[in-house]
Motif scaffolding. Structure first.
Motif, PDB file in Angstrom:
ATOM      1  N   TYR A  31       0.713  -1.078   0.135  1.00  0.00           N
ATOM      2  CA  TYR A  31      -0.154   0.099   0.045  1.00  0.00           C
ATOM      3  C   TYR A  31       1.142   1.053  -0.005  1.00  0.00           C
ATOM      4  CZ  TYR A  31      -4.121  -2.887   0.853  1.00  0.00           C
ATOM      5  OH  TYR A  31      -5.180  -3.812   0.752  1.00  0.00           O
TER       6      TYR A  31
ATOM      7  N   ALA B 102     -15.342   2.286  12.757  1.00  0.00           N
ATOM      8  CA  ALA B 102     -15.822   0.716  12.989  1.00  0.00           C
ATOM      9  C   ALA B 102     -17.154   0.404  12.301  1.00  0.00           C
ATOM     10  CB  ALA B 102     -15.712   0.380  14.375  1.00  0.00           C
TER      11      ALA B 102
ATOM     12  N   ARG C 270     -13.155  -0.985   1.125  1.00  0.00           N
ATOM     13  CA  ARG C 270     -12.114  -0.477   1.945  1.00  0.00           C
ATOM     14  C   ARG C 270     -10.972  -0.432   1.317  1.00  0.00           C
ATOM     15  NH1 ARG C 270     -10.796  -5.150   4.928  1.00  0.00           N
ATOM     16  NH2 ARG C 270     -12.137  -6.578   4.034  1.00  0.00           N
TER      17      ARG C 270
ATOM     18  N   GLU D 292      -4.374  -7.191   3.844  1.00  0.00           N
ATOM     19  CA  GLU D 292      -5.424  -6.369   4.367  1.00  0.00           C
ATOM     20  C   GLU D 292      -4.957  -4.981   4.298  1.00  0.00           C
ATOM     21  OE1 GLU D 292      -8.715  -6.950   5.620  1.00  0.00           O
ATOM     22  OE2 GLU D 292      -8.325  -8.555   4.264  1.00  0.00           O
TER      23      GLU D 292
ATOM     24  N   GLN E 166      -7.941   7.877   0.343  1.00  0.00           N
ATOM     25  CA  GLN E 166      -7.349   8.711   1.632  1.00  0.00           C
ATOM     26  C   GLN E 166      -5.610   9.048   1.266  1.00  0.00           C
ATOM     27  OE1 GLN E 166      -8.720   9.955   4.266  1.00  0.00           O
ATOM     28  NE2 GLN E 166      -8.367   8.805   6.170  1.00  0.00           N
TER      29      GLN E 166
ATOM     30  N   ALA F 193      -8.711   3.329   1.198  1.00  0.00           N
ATOM     31  CA  ALA F 193      -7.255   3.499   1.732  1.00  0.00           C
ATOM     32  C   ALA F 193      -6.585   4.268   0.374  1.00  0.00           C
ATOM     33  CB  ALA F 193      -6.718   1.962   1.809  1.00  0.00           C
TER      34      ALA F 193
ATOM     35  N   ALA G  87     -16.720   0.079   8.619  1.00  0.00           N
ATOM     36  CA  ALA G  87     -15.734  -0.903   8.354  1.00  0.00           C
ATOM     37  C   ALA G  87     -16.628  -2.338   8.283  1.00  0.00           C
ATOM     38  CB  ALA G  87     -14.754  -1.183   9.081  1.00  0.00           C
ATOM     39  N   ARG G  88     -17.473  -2.454   9.459  1.00  0.00           N
ATOM     40  CA  ARG G  88     -18.273  -3.891   9.337  1.00  0.00           C
ATOM     41  C   ARG G  88     -19.178  -4.137   8.190  1.00  0.00           C
ATOM     42  NH1 ARG G  88     -18.683  -2.096  14.810  1.00  0.00           N
ATOM     43  NH2 ARG G  88     -20.930  -0.888  14.415  1.00  0.00           N
TER      44      ARG G  88
ATOM     45  N   PRO H 113      -5.122  -0.957   5.088  1.00  0.00           N
ATOM     46  CA  PRO H 113      -4.989  -0.191   6.364  1.00  0.00           C
ATOM     47  C   PRO H 113      -6.373   0.437   6.872  1.00  0.00           C
ATOM     48  CG  PRO H 113      -4.191   1.061   4.817  1.00  0.00           C
ATOM     49  CD  PRO H 113      -4.522  -0.265   3.921  1.00  0.00           C
ATOM     50  N   ASN H 114      -6.407   0.278   8.348  1.00  0.00           N
ATOM     51  CA  ASN H 114      -7.823   0.421   8.854  1.00  0.00           C
ATOM     52  C   ASN H 114      -8.246   2.209   8.836  1.00  0.00           C
ATOM     53  OD1 ASN H 114     -10.375   0.419   9.954  1.00  0.00           O
ATOM     54  ND2 ASN H 114      -9.481  -0.232  12.053  1.00  0.00           N
ATOM     55  N   VAL H 115      -8.741   2.691   7.721  1.00  0.00           N
ATOM     56  CA  VAL H 115      -9.038   3.786   7.734  1.00  0.00           C
ATOM     57  C   VAL H 115     -10.428   4.439   7.945  1.00  0.00           C
ATOM     58  CG1 VAL H 115      -7.069   4.578   6.092  1.00  0.00           C
ATOM     59  CG2 VAL H 115      -9.343   3.970   5.164  1.00  0.00           C
ATOM     60  N   LEU H 116     -11.216   3.575   8.132  1.00  0.00           N
ATOM     61  CA  LEU H 116     -12.650   3.572   8.152  1.00  0.00           C
ATOM     62  C   LEU H 116     -13.207   3.423   9.715  1.00  0.00           C
ATOM     63  CD1 LEU H 116     -14.326   1.436   5.326  1.00  0.00           C
ATOM     64  CD2 LEU H 116     -14.231   3.893   5.342  1.00  0.00           C
TER      65      LEU H 116
END
Length: 409
Positions: free
Chosen positions: A24, A71, A82, A64, A89, A86, A74-75, A66-69
Motif C-alpha cells: 500500500y 468501525a 475498504r 489487508e 485517503q 485506503a 468497516a463492518r 489499512p484501517n481508515v474507516l
C-alpha cells in the motif's frame, strides 16, 4: 451552469494513492516496480478455489488494507470498498484537498462487477434462509456503493458517479474526470480505479474463454505473467486499486504536479467480447494526440495495455507499427503487478506519472523473447529516461479503446 469541455484547459495530477501486490502506498509501489519484485503466487482468498481436479489459479492478492474507516462503516464495507478508501485517503492527503471547497470536488469510480466474490459467498451463505438476508446487501454489492462510502467519509460534494468499461474502467474514469474539470463542473475531480474482486466462477469463466493464463505455472507462478513475450499464454489477475487527483492547471500552481493530462481518446470499435482491434486502438491514440496537439513522433515513452494474451499483444504491436512508435521506449506494468482489471488503467497511469517524476523506467518481467524485436522494449533492468510525453493505452471487453497523453510537469 456547465459548459462544453474546453480541450485547452490543462489538467494536472496533484495526488496519487495506490494499492497493489507490492504493498500500500506510492513508496512501496515505486520501489517494487523498479525492483520488478516477484509477487505472483497461488490465489488463496476464500471464494477463489478451483473446481476439483482443476489446476489452482495464479495471480496476485493484496494484504489487508489499512484501517481508515470508522468501525461502524468497516463492518459493512466490502474488500473493494475498504481498499478504495485506503487509496483515496492517500491521494487526498497527497493533494492537500482539505483546503478545497467540497462542492468543487467530484469523484468518478471506474469499476466493473467489483464485489463478485463477496456477493457469491453471501448468496451461498443465505441460500437456504433468504428471509435473513441483511438489509445492507440491497446496496453494498453495487458499484455505486464504493462512491457512496467514499463520499460519506470524505467531503466530496460536487458529484459522484461510477463508470463500467471492463478493463478500461480506470482509464475511462480518468477521461470522465478530465471532462468534468474542463467543463467547469468542478475544480478538482478524483478518478478511482476500483479493485475488481473476482470470484472462482469468474476465474473459471476467464479460463474457459481462453484469455487467462497460469494453468501450467502453478509450480512456477513468477514465470506466468509474460506480456509481449513469445511464451505468453494469457493474462494473470492481480488485485489492485488506484486514485488520482485531477486539478485545473491554473488552480494547481500551489500544488506539486506529477504530470499533466493533455489528451484523451475513448472510442468503440464494434466488438462485443474480448476481441482486440488495432484499428480502434489507433483511432483512440490519434484522437488523444490530436487533442494534445502532438504527433506520435513526439511520444518518447509508451506504457502498454500489454496483458499477455497472444491475440491482444499481437494486435497491440500492430497498433505500435501503425503509429510508428519504434523510437519510443516501451514497458508493461502488468508484468510486475498482474492485470488489475477495472483498476488497471488508473494503476498504470499512476506508474507512468511516478516514472516521469523519477526519470527512470521500470523493467518488464519475463520479457525474454519479445514478439517483435523492432521496438525499444524495457526488459530485465530499469533504465534512466527523461520522459517528456508519454502515451498510455487501456482496452476493455466490449470494444472499448482508450489512450491518454501525459506531459511532464
Amino acid at each position: 451552469m456547465s459548459k462544453a469541455p474546453d480541450d485547452r484547459v490543462r489538467i494536472a495530477v496533484t495526488g496519487i494513492g495506490v494499492a497493489s501486490g507490492l504493498g500500500y502506498g506510492k513508496a512501496a509501489f515505486l520501489q517494487g516496480l523498479f525492483e520488478a519484485r516477484g509477487v505472483f503466487s497461488e490465489l488463496t482468498r476464500h471464494g477463489r478455489e478451483p473446481a476439483g481436479g482443476e489446476p489452482p489459479f495464479v495471480g496476485v492478492e493484496l494484504d489487508e488494507p489499512p484501517n481508515v474507516l470508522p468501525a461502524r462503516l468497516a463492518r459493512t464495507a466490502t474488500l473493494s470498498s475498504r481498499v478504495a478508501m485506503a487509496v483515496l485517503q492517500e491521494a487526498w492527503q497527497d493533494a492537500g484537498l482539505d483546503q478545497v471547497d467540497p462542492e468543487r470536488i467530484g469523484l468518478v469510480v471506474g469499476s466493473s462487477n467489483p464485489m463478485s466474490r463477496e456477493q457469491a459467498l453471501a448468496a451461498q451463505r443465505y441460500a437456504d434462509r433468504l428471509e435473513f438476508v441483511p438489509p445492507r446487501h440491497g446496496h453494498m454489492f453495487l458499484s455505486s456503493d464504493i462512491a457512496g462510502l467514499c463520499t460519506s467519509v470524505l467531503p466530496i460534494r460536487g458529484f459522484s458517479q461510477s463508470v463500467d468499461a471492463a478493463s478500461a474502467s480506470g482509464s475511462v474514469a480518468v477521461i470522465q474526470a478530465m471532462d468534468a474539470v474542463r467543463s467547469g463542473r468542478v475544480d478538482v475531480c478524483i478518478a478511482l480505479g476500483a479493485l475488481q474482486d473476482l470470484s472462482g466462477y469468474d476465474l473459471h469463466a476467464m479460463r474457459s474463454l481462453g484469455v487467462m493464463g497460469g494453468a501450467d505455472h502453478a509450480a512456477r507462478p513468477g514465470e506466468a505473467c509474460r506480456p509481449m513475450d513469445l511464451a505468453h499464454n494469457g493474462f494473470i489477475y492481480g488485485e489492485a486499486s488506484a486514485a488520482l487527483v485531477l486539478m485545473r492547471k491554473d488552480l494547481s500552481m500551489s500544488h506539486k504536479s506529477y504530470g499533466d493530462l493533455i489528451g484523451a481518446g475513448h472510442i468503440a470499435d464494434g466488438s462485443r467480447g474480448p476481441e482486440p482491434n488495432s484499428e480502434g486502438q489507433v483511432r483512440a491514440a490519434l484522437n488523444a494526440l490530436a487533442q494534445a496537439g502532438l504527433t506520435a513522433k513526439q511520444i518518447d515513452f509508451v506504457n502498454g495495455h500489454a496483458t499477455g494474451t497472444p491475440q491482444g499483444d499481437f494486435e497491440e504491436c500492430r497498433t505500435y507499427h501503425s503509429l510508428e512508435l519504434h523510437h519510443a521506449r516501451i514497458n508493461a506494468t502488468k508484468s510486475i503487478v498482474g492485470h488489475g482489471m477495472s483498476a488497471a488503467g488508473a494503476l498504470e497511469l499512476a506508474a507512468v506519472l511516478l516514472q516521469i517524476k523519477e526519470g527512470r523506467l521500470h523493467p518488464t518481467r519475463n520479457l525474454e523473447n519479445p514478439i517483435d524485436e523492432s521496438f525499444d522494449w524495457i526488459k530485465a533492468e530499469p533504465v534512466s529516461h527523461e520522459i517528456r510525453h508519454a502515451l498510455k493505452f487501456s482496452f476493455g471487453f466490449g470494444g472499448i479503446n482508450t489512450a491518454l497523453v501525459i506531459a511532464a510537469p
